[in-house]
Design a protein around this motif. Structure first.
Motif, PDB file in Angstrom:
ATOM      1  N   GLU A  96      -6.106   8.499  -7.584  1.00  0.00           N
ATOM      2  CA  GLU A  96      -5.013   8.166  -8.487  1.00  0.00           C
ATOM      3  C   GLU A  96      -4.758   6.667  -8.481  1.00  0.00           C
ATOM      4  OE1 GLU A  96      -1.350   9.910  -7.228  1.00  0.00           O
ATOM      5  OE2 GLU A  96      -1.521   9.192  -5.161  1.00  0.00           O
ATOM      6  N   LEU A  97      -4.132   6.210  -9.546  1.00  0.00           N
ATOM      7  CA  LEU A  97      -3.656   4.837  -9.644  1.00  0.00           C
ATOM      8  C   LEU A  97      -2.150   4.845  -9.365  1.00  0.00           C
ATOM      9  CD1 LEU A  97      -5.514   3.678 -12.896  1.00  0.00           C
ATOM     10  CD2 LEU A  97      -6.039   3.006 -10.552  1.00  0.00           C
ATOM     11  N   PRO A  98      -1.601   3.760  -8.834  1.00  0.00           N
ATOM     12  CA  PRO A  98      -2.212   2.452  -8.602  1.00  0.00           C
ATOM     13  C   PRO A  98      -3.054   2.410  -7.330  1.00  0.00           C
ATOM     14  CG  PRO A  98       0.057   2.409  -7.906  1.00  0.00           C
ATOM     15  CD  PRO A  98      -0.149   3.764  -8.514  1.00  0.00           C
ATOM     16  N   ILE A  99      -3.982   1.441  -7.287  1.00  0.00           N
ATOM     17  CA  ILE A  99      -4.819   1.191  -6.115  1.00  0.00           C
ATOM     18  C   ILE A  99      -4.535  -0.234  -5.655  1.00  0.00           C
ATOM     19  CG2 ILE A  99      -7.170   1.005  -5.241  1.00  0.00           C
ATOM     20  CD1 ILE A  99      -8.012   3.011  -7.413  1.00  0.00           C
ATOM     21  N   LEU A 100      -4.018  -0.382  -4.439  1.00  0.00           N
ATOM     22  CA  LEU A 100      -3.695  -1.691  -3.891  1.00  0.00           C
ATOM     23  C   LEU A 100      -4.779  -2.097  -2.897  1.00  0.00           C
ATOM     24  CD1 LEU A 100      -1.736  -4.083  -3.594  1.00  0.00           C
ATOM     25  CD2 LEU A 100      -0.543  -2.769  -1.804  1.00  0.00           C
ATOM     26  N   LEU A 101      -5.354  -3.277  -3.116  1.00  0.00           N
ATOM     27  CA  LEU A 101      -6.379  -3.824  -2.228  1.00  0.00           C
ATOM     28  C   LEU A 101      -5.825  -5.075  -1.560  1.00  0.00           C
ATOM     29  CD1 LEU A 101      -9.494  -3.614  -4.609  1.00  0.00           C
ATOM     30  CD2 LEU A 101      -8.788  -1.954  -2.870  1.00  0.00           C
ATOM     31  N   ILE A 102      -5.908  -5.115  -0.237  1.00  0.00           N
ATOM     32  CA  ILE A 102      -5.515  -6.303   0.515  1.00  0.00           C
ATOM     33  C   ILE A 102      -6.735  -6.762   1.310  1.00  0.00           C
ATOM     34  CG2 ILE A 102      -4.014  -7.229   2.324  1.00  0.00           C
ATOM     35  CD1 ILE A 102      -1.876  -5.315   1.461  1.00  0.00           C
ATOM     36  N   GLY A 103      -7.226  -7.933   0.973  1.00  0.00           N
ATOM     37  CA  GLY A 103      -8.447  -8.415   1.617  1.00  0.00           C
ATOM     38  C   GLY A 103      -9.640  -7.531   1.338  1.00  0.00           C
ATOM     39  N   GLY A 104      -9.608  -6.834   0.216  1.00  0.00           N
ATOM     40  CA  GLY A 104     -10.723  -5.966  -0.153  1.00  0.00           C
ATOM     41  C   GLY A 104     -10.631  -4.556   0.409  1.00  0.00           C
ATOM     42  N   ARG A 105      -9.561  -4.256   1.138  1.00  0.00           N
ATOM     43  CA  ARG A 105      -9.398  -2.927   1.731  1.00  0.00           C
ATOM     44  C   ARG A 105      -8.292  -2.160   1.023  1.00  0.00           C
ATOM     45  NH1 ARG A 105      -9.662  -4.158   8.291  1.00  0.00           N
ATOM     46  NH2 ARG A 105     -11.752  -5.122   8.283  1.00  0.00           N
ATOM     47  N   THR A 106      -8.532  -0.871   0.833  1.00  0.00           N
ATOM     48  CA  THR A 106      -7.534  -0.025   0.179  1.00  0.00           C
ATOM     49  C   THR A 106      -6.384   0.242   1.144  1.00  0.00           C
ATOM     50  OG1 THR A 106      -9.338   1.027  -1.051  1.00  0.00           O
ATOM     51  CG2 THR A 106      -7.203   2.123  -1.074  1.00  0.00           C
ATOM     52  N   VAL A 107      -5.174   0.018   0.682  1.00  0.00           N
ATOM     53  CA  VAL A 107      -4.002   0.200   1.552  1.00  0.00           C
ATOM     54  C   VAL A 107      -3.680   1.676   1.727  1.00  0.00           C
ATOM     55  CG1 VAL A 107      -1.540  -0.248   1.796  1.00  0.00           C
ATOM     56  CG2 VAL A 107      -3.065  -2.059   0.995  1.00  0.00           C
ATOM     57  N   GLY A 108      -3.624   2.417   0.647  1.00  0.00           N
ATOM     58  CA  GLY A 108      -3.292   3.836   0.756  1.00  0.00           C
ATOM     59  C   GLY A 108      -2.522   4.297  -0.466  1.00  0.00           C
ATOM     60  N   SER A 109      -1.864   5.404  -0.319  1.00  0.00           N
ATOM     61  CA  SER A 109      -1.094   5.989  -1.409  1.00  0.00           C
ATOM     62  C   SER A 109       0.190   5.200  -1.626  1.00  0.00           C
ATOM     63  CB  SER A 109      -0.757   7.450  -1.078  1.00  0.00           C
ATOM     64  OG  SER A 109       0.123   7.503   0.042  1.00  0.00           O
ATOM     65  N   PRO A 110       0.850   5.388  -2.753  1.00  0.00           N
ATOM     66  CA  PRO A 110       2.135   4.717  -2.976  1.00  0.00           C
ATOM     67  C   PRO A 110       3.160   4.999  -1.868  1.00  0.00           C
ATOM     68  CG  PRO A 110       1.315   5.612  -5.033  1.00  0.00           C
ATOM     69  CD  PRO A 110       0.397   6.102  -3.965  1.00  0.00           C
ATOM     70  N   LYS A 111       3.145   6.210  -1.338  1.00  0.00           N
ATOM     71  CA  LYS A 111       4.068   6.543  -0.256  1.00  0.00           C
ATOM     72  C   LYS A 111       3.786   5.686   0.980  1.00  0.00           C
ATOM     73  CE  LYS A 111       5.717  10.458   2.512  1.00  0.00           C
ATOM     74  NZ  LYS A 111       5.582  11.912   2.770  1.00  0.00           N
ATOM     75  N   GLU A 112       2.509   5.490   1.292  1.00  0.00           N
ATOM     76  CA  GLU A 112       2.133   4.669   2.446  1.00  0.00           C
ATOM     77  C   GLU A 112       2.480   3.201   2.205  1.00  0.00           C
ATOM     78  OE1 GLU A 112      -1.703   6.822   4.413  1.00  0.00           O
ATOM     79  OE2 GLU A 112      -1.938   6.127   2.349  1.00  0.00           O
ATOM     80  N   ILE A 113       2.338   2.748   0.966  1.00  0.00           N
ATOM     81  CA  ILE A 113       2.674   1.360   0.648  1.00  0.00           C
ATOM     82  C   ILE A 113       4.170   1.122   0.864  1.00  0.00           C
ATOM     83  CG2 ILE A 113       2.772  -0.350  -1.211  1.00  0.00           C
ATOM     84  CD1 ILE A 113       0.250   0.967  -2.380  1.00  0.00           C
ATOM     85  N   ARG A 114       5.001   2.068   0.437  1.00  0.00           N
ATOM     86  CA  ARG A 114       6.447   1.940   0.642  1.00  0.00           C
ATOM     87  C   ARG A 114       6.770   1.868   2.141  1.00  0.00           C
ATOM     88  NH1 ARG A 114       6.561   6.707  -2.451  1.00  0.00           N
ATOM     89  NH2 ARG A 114       6.529   6.311  -4.701  1.00  0.00           N
ATOM     90  N   TYR A 115       6.143   2.729   2.898  1.00  0.00           N
ATOM     91  CA  TYR A 115       6.396   2.784   4.344  1.00  0.00           C
ATOM     92  C   TYR A 115       5.988   1.477   5.021  1.00  0.00           C
ATOM     93  CZ  TYR A 115       5.955   4.192   9.231  1.00  0.00           C
ATOM     94  OH  TYR A 115       6.069   4.261  10.595  1.00  0.00           O
ATOM     95  N   LEU A 116       4.790   0.987   4.675  1.00  0.00           N
ATOM     96  CA  LEU A 116       4.291  -0.242   5.295  1.00  0.00           C
ATOM     97  C   LEU A 116       5.170  -1.438   4.930  1.00  0.00           C
ATOM     98  CD1 LEU A 116       0.450   0.224   4.743  1.00  0.00           C
ATOM     99  CD2 LEU A 116       1.717   0.457   6.897  1.00  0.00           C
ATOM    100  N   ALA A 117       5.640  -1.480   3.685  1.00  0.00           N
ATOM    101  CA  ALA A 117       6.511  -2.578   3.264  1.00  0.00           C
ATOM    102  C   ALA A 117       7.832  -2.546   4.011  1.00  0.00           C
ATOM    103  CB  ALA A 117       6.747  -2.506   1.756  1.00  0.00           C
ATOM    104  N   ALA A 118       8.374  -1.331   4.230  1.00  0.00           N
ATOM    105  CA  ALA A 118       9.654  -1.203   4.934  1.00  0.00           C
ATOM    106  C   ALA A 118       9.525  -1.607   6.394  1.00  0.00           C
ATOM    107  CB  ALA A 118      10.158   0.234   4.829  1.00  0.00           C
ATOM    108  N   LYS A 119       8.374  -1.372   7.019  1.00  0.00           N
ATOM    109  CA  LYS A 119       8.145  -1.700   8.418  1.00  0.00           C
ATOM    110  C   LYS A 119       7.655  -3.133   8.632  1.00  0.00           C
ATOM    111  CE  LYS A 119       9.152   2.278  10.310  1.00  0.00           C
ATOM    112  NZ  LYS A 119      10.265   2.409  11.307  1.00  0.00           N
TER     113      LYS A 119
END
Length: 253
Positions: free
Chosen positions: A205-228
């Protein structure tokens, strides 16, 4: 006393006779029996130069043959003319090559003839000779350069609430350089690019977030990582600067 002077008629006849003989000889020489004349070529000119009589001509048949061999293009059917094998891309390199191709120019489009389930032809997305002797080194340079220039890259959709949410999370970080955002649903190659990204990032599924060429994860994981604060740390490690684009308030005097 009788005068010895010839009458005028005699001289007229003699003159016409001489002219007739001259014309007849000229016609014979030019038409009936032309002289064997031929142009002197530059080869003959080389041979008849008096000062070069002691040395061989530069334009001997052997010299001409060697010069032709020197400038002859290699025979495509010869064994030494076989092209080097084209480089192959692994999944990480293919994602970097595709992302570099898309981020370089907005006009760059994946052809509709591409089968997204198969590895893409490197020649379509790389701007160097993929069969050259330094192709592997140039490929590694592309991989390093694309993620150095685009440490944060987001493949998203304009008409997607989740995509808008992830864009806002990134905007609140005031990143420098700014995140590279590719709205896939606004591109003419959407039907090829979406399944291609799914294969290369192992997502569905989209969106797909790449940081340094690596996939971060699902939108739920992105929210969690940003909060932490983990998302910010990963961006910093990839070369991005958090709060680097935030405008400083003017000091009050």
């Amino acid at each position: 006393m009788v005068s010895s002077r010839k009458p005028r008629a005699y001289w007229i006849r003699t003159t016409f006779l001489a002219l007739f003989v001259l014309v007849a000889v000229s016609v014979y020489v030019l038409i009936v029996s032309p002289p064997a004349l031929s142009n002197i070529s530059f080869l003959d000119a080389e041979r008849i130069r008096p000062d070069d009589s002691a040395r061989p001509s530069r334009w001997t048949p052997e010299a001409i043959r060697l010069a032709a061999l020197k400038h002859r293009k290699p025979n495509a059917t010869g064994p030494s003319a076989n092209p080097s094998p084209q480089i192959t891309l692994n999944q990480t390199q293919e994602l970097a090559a595709v992302s570099s191709f898309i981020a370089s120019l907005p006009q760059n489009v994946i052809p509709s003839s591409v089968d997204p389930s198969l590895p893409i032809d490197p020649q379509l997305v790389l701007d160097f000779d993929t069969r050259g002797p330094h192709a592997q080194e140039e490929l590694q340079a592309v991989v390093r350069d694309v993620w150095a220039r685009n440490p944060v890259m987001l493949y998203s959709k304009v008409h997607s609430p989740v995509s808008r949410e992830i864009k806002q999370i990134l905007a609140d970080l005031y990143l420098r350089p700014a995140p590279t955002i590719v709205d896939v649903d606004q591109r003419p190659d959407e039907n090829v690019l979406v399944p291609l990204l799914y294969r290369l990032t192992s997502t569905q599924e989209l969106p797909i977030l790449l940081i340094g060429g690596r996939t971060v994860g699902s939108p739920k994981e992105i929210r969690y990582l940003a909060a932490k604060g983990e998302l910010q740390r990963a961006i910093t490690e990839a070369g991005g600067v958090v709060d680097g684009a935030r405008k400083k308030k003017a000091k009050k005097l």
